[in-house]
Write a protein that holds these residues in place. Structure first.
Motif, short mmCIF file in Angstrom:
data_model
loop_
_atom_site.label_atom_id
_atom_site.label_comp_id
_atom_site.label_asym_id
_atom_site.label_seq_id
_atom_site.Cartn_x
_atom_site.Cartn_y
_atom_site.Cartn_z
N PHE A 32 51.03 77.74 41.63
CA PHE A 32 50.81 76.00 42.20
C PHE A 32 51.33 74.97 42.14
N SER A 33 50.83 74.23 43.20
CA SER A 33 52.43 73.31 43.18
C SER A 33 52.16 71.95 44.46
N ALA A 34 51.78 70.60 43.92
CA ALA A 34 51.13 69.77 45.18
C ALA A 34 51.41 69.64 46.46
N GLU A 35 52.92 69.65 46.55
CA GLU A 35 53.44 69.92 46.99
C GLU A 35 53.80 71.12 48.63
N ALA A 36 53.29 72.18 47.65
CA ALA A 36 52.50 73.27 48.25
C ALA A 36 51.47 73.53 49.05
N ILE A 37 50.99 72.68 48.41
CA ILE A 37 49.53 73.00 48.91
C ILE A 37 48.95 72.02 49.73
N VAL A 38 50.09 70.99 49.70
CA VAL A 38 49.93 69.44 51.40
C VAL A 38 50.57 70.40 52.29
N ILE A 39 51.01 71.13 52.39
CA ILE A 39 51.92 72.17 53.24
C ILE A 39 51.28 72.59 53.91
N MET A 40 50.18 73.36 53.18
CA MET A 40 49.67 74.30 53.65
C MET A 40 47.90 73.88 54.39
N LEU A 41 47.56 72.34 53.56
CA LEU A 41 46.51 72.47 54.00
C LEU A 41 46.34 72.03 55.53
N PRO A 42 46.77 71.38 56.29
CA PRO A 42 46.37 71.77 58.30
C PRO A 42 45.68 72.95 58.25
N ALA B 121 44.37 77.33 47.36
CA ALA B 121 43.34 75.93 47.85
C ALA B 121 43.37 75.88 48.88
N VAL B 122 43.59 76.32 50.20
CA VAL B 122 42.93 76.44 51.73
C VAL B 122 41.80 76.98 51.56
N GLY B 123 41.83 78.34 50.66
CA GLY B 123 40.30 79.33 50.47
C GLY B 123 38.87 77.81 50.39
N PHE B 124 39.44 78.01 49.39
CA PHE B 124 38.29 76.78 48.12
C PHE B 124 38.05 75.54 49.07
N CYS B 125 39.26 74.76 49.87
CA CYS B 125 37.91 74.09 50.15
C CYS B 125 37.59 74.30 51.68
N GLY B 126 37.88 75.20 52.16
CA GLY B 126 37.33 76.13 53.18
C GLY B 126 35.54 76.88 52.51
N CYS B 127 35.75 76.99 51.43
CA CYS B 127 34.26 77.15 51.36
C CYS B 127 33.27 75.21 50.58
#
Length: 418
Positions: free
Chosen positions: A223-233, A98-104
């Motif tokens: 994938f988990s929405a909660e895990a993605i939110v934790i990772m995004l910052p 998810a973070v890699g995708f947002c970075g792209c």
């Protein structure tokens, strides 16, 4: 080539020199890059595979114009360990994707609107100290890796190996000539390793038990929405780190990499590699300061050398005995090399201030540089969820905010240093 001081990015390197130069880059990054999978509790073979493959992707996407080696990113450690503890490693992989995708996506936005804004939010008076902090904040890491900060004081064996490695790297970089002048780091590793063997810091037991051939331990994400939110910052950290690395590399090679091949290409390549890492079970990747330091010392910038190191990394990921053998290099050797490499990055930041002729008679410049250095070196941090912004990352954000305010004040005619 032996009579030239600089081997540029697009230059070919004879095969007889390619192997040792590539080995030098691989050894420089190895200690740090295998530490991340160790902390995550996974085998390092898949990480070595993705480091090499990701680097080759990076070179391809940036059209062979940006010499950079991708190693394991430390920016994901805190959120990654939190997710692993709560959900499991596969959900951490989903966060990496998810973070890699947002970075792209961020890279695509930069490609659309350009990167001229960087000169506004990071003028030389701000960029110099930010780049310097990339190396300076890692000084403690180098000392700790070398065993110099051990409880009760360092052992005599660690000190001896550390000093031999550092001494050969330092004196070799200024005294070696011709072929040896471009591989002082490799020579330092060899000398440090031999010294470590004689003082009893090397154990070959695990090498004998390892298999010759082994597939990397590939796995798939969940994938988990909660895990993605934790990772995004962590995205904020890796973007600021990437910009800093590209600017310092630009200074070293004498070519503005933010313009050509463009920040959008290098940032996309970096994050695309991180996204792929999550899909195959590896840890996120990032451009590596250790390899930037190697280029600064040796003046060898050829992407062919970087590509050679990447191919070696991929090969190592399939050869069990070789991976384990490289893993026997003691921390004192890695720490001795890092002492010099991290210092070279810090010096590159100071070079930005000198080359840009930053006028410290102006209040805005001395205020910018002073605040950034103090923020970066003070140890203070700001928590965004599970991610702590500190050091260079926090200093970069402060630099951007302060520089933008100064730019606005200047446009309004409020600055007193006209």
């Amino acid at each position: 080539m032996e009579n030239r001081k600089i081997i540029q990015v697009d230059e070919k390197v004879p095969f007889s020199l390619l192997a040792p130069l590539s080995l030098q880059h691989m050894f420089a990054m190895f200690g740090a890059t295998v530490l991340v999978p160790f902390l995550f509790g996974i085998n390092s073979s898949v990480v070595l595979f993705m480091n090499g493959f990701g680097t080759l992707l990076f070179i391809f996407i940036t059209q062979g114009k940006a010499p950079a080696y991708l190693g394991s990113s430390f920016a994901f450690l805190a959120p990654g360990l939190l997710i692993i503890d709560k959900f499991g490693y596969q959900y951490a992989l989903g966060g990496f994707v998810a973070v890699g995708f947002c970075g792209c996506i961020v890279a695509a936005i930069i490609g659309k609107f350009g990167s001229d804004w960087i000169n506004v939010i990071l003028p030389p008076a701000a960029m110099g100290p930010v780049v310097a902090l990339i190396g300076l904040e890692l000084a403690g890491t180098a000392a700790n890796t070398g065993g110099l900060l051990a409880e009760g004081g360092p052992s005599s064996a660690n000190v001896i190996v550390f000093l031999v490695t550092l001494g050969v790297a330092v004196f070799g970089s200024v005294l070696f000539r011709k072929f040896f002048a471009v591989i002082p780091i490799l020579i330092a590793v060899v000398c440090g390793y031999i010294t470590a063997y004689f003082v009893g810091l090397v154990d070959f037991g695990a090498v004998g038990n390892a298999s010759w051939f082994a597939l990397p331990n590939f796995s798939s994400p969940k994938f988990s929405a909660e895990a993605i939110v934790i990772m995004l910052p962590a995205l904020l950290v890796i973007i600021s780190e990437h910009i800093g690395h590209q600017i310092v590399t630009s200074k070293i090679v004498g070519h503005d990499l933010l313009k050509d091949p463009g920040l959008h290409r290098s940032l996309f390549a970096d994050n695309f590699s991180t996204m792929l890492s999550g899909f195959i079970g590896s840890v996120p990747t990032t451009t590596y300061g250790e390899n930037i330091g190697v280029m600064a010392i040796t003046k060898v910038y050829s992407v062919r050398v970087i590509a050679g190191a990447a191919i070696l990394s991929v090969i190592c990921s399939f050869i069990g005995k070789l991976t384990v053998l490289i893993g026997t290099i003691p921390g004192a050797v890695i720490g001795g090399i890092s002492f010099l490499l991290y210092g070279m990055i810090g010096t590159s930041g100071l070079r930005i201030l000198v080359d840009s002729k930053v006028d410290f008679d102006k209040s805005r410049n001395i205020a910018l540089t002073s605040v950034i250095f103090v923020v970066g070196l003070s140890g203070i941090s700001i928590n965004l969820g599970s991610v702590a912004l500190r050091g260079m990352s926090l200093a970069a954000l402060v630099a951007m905010g302060l520089s933008l305010l100064f730019y606005i004040f200047d446009k309004m005619g409020l600055m007193n240093d006209k």
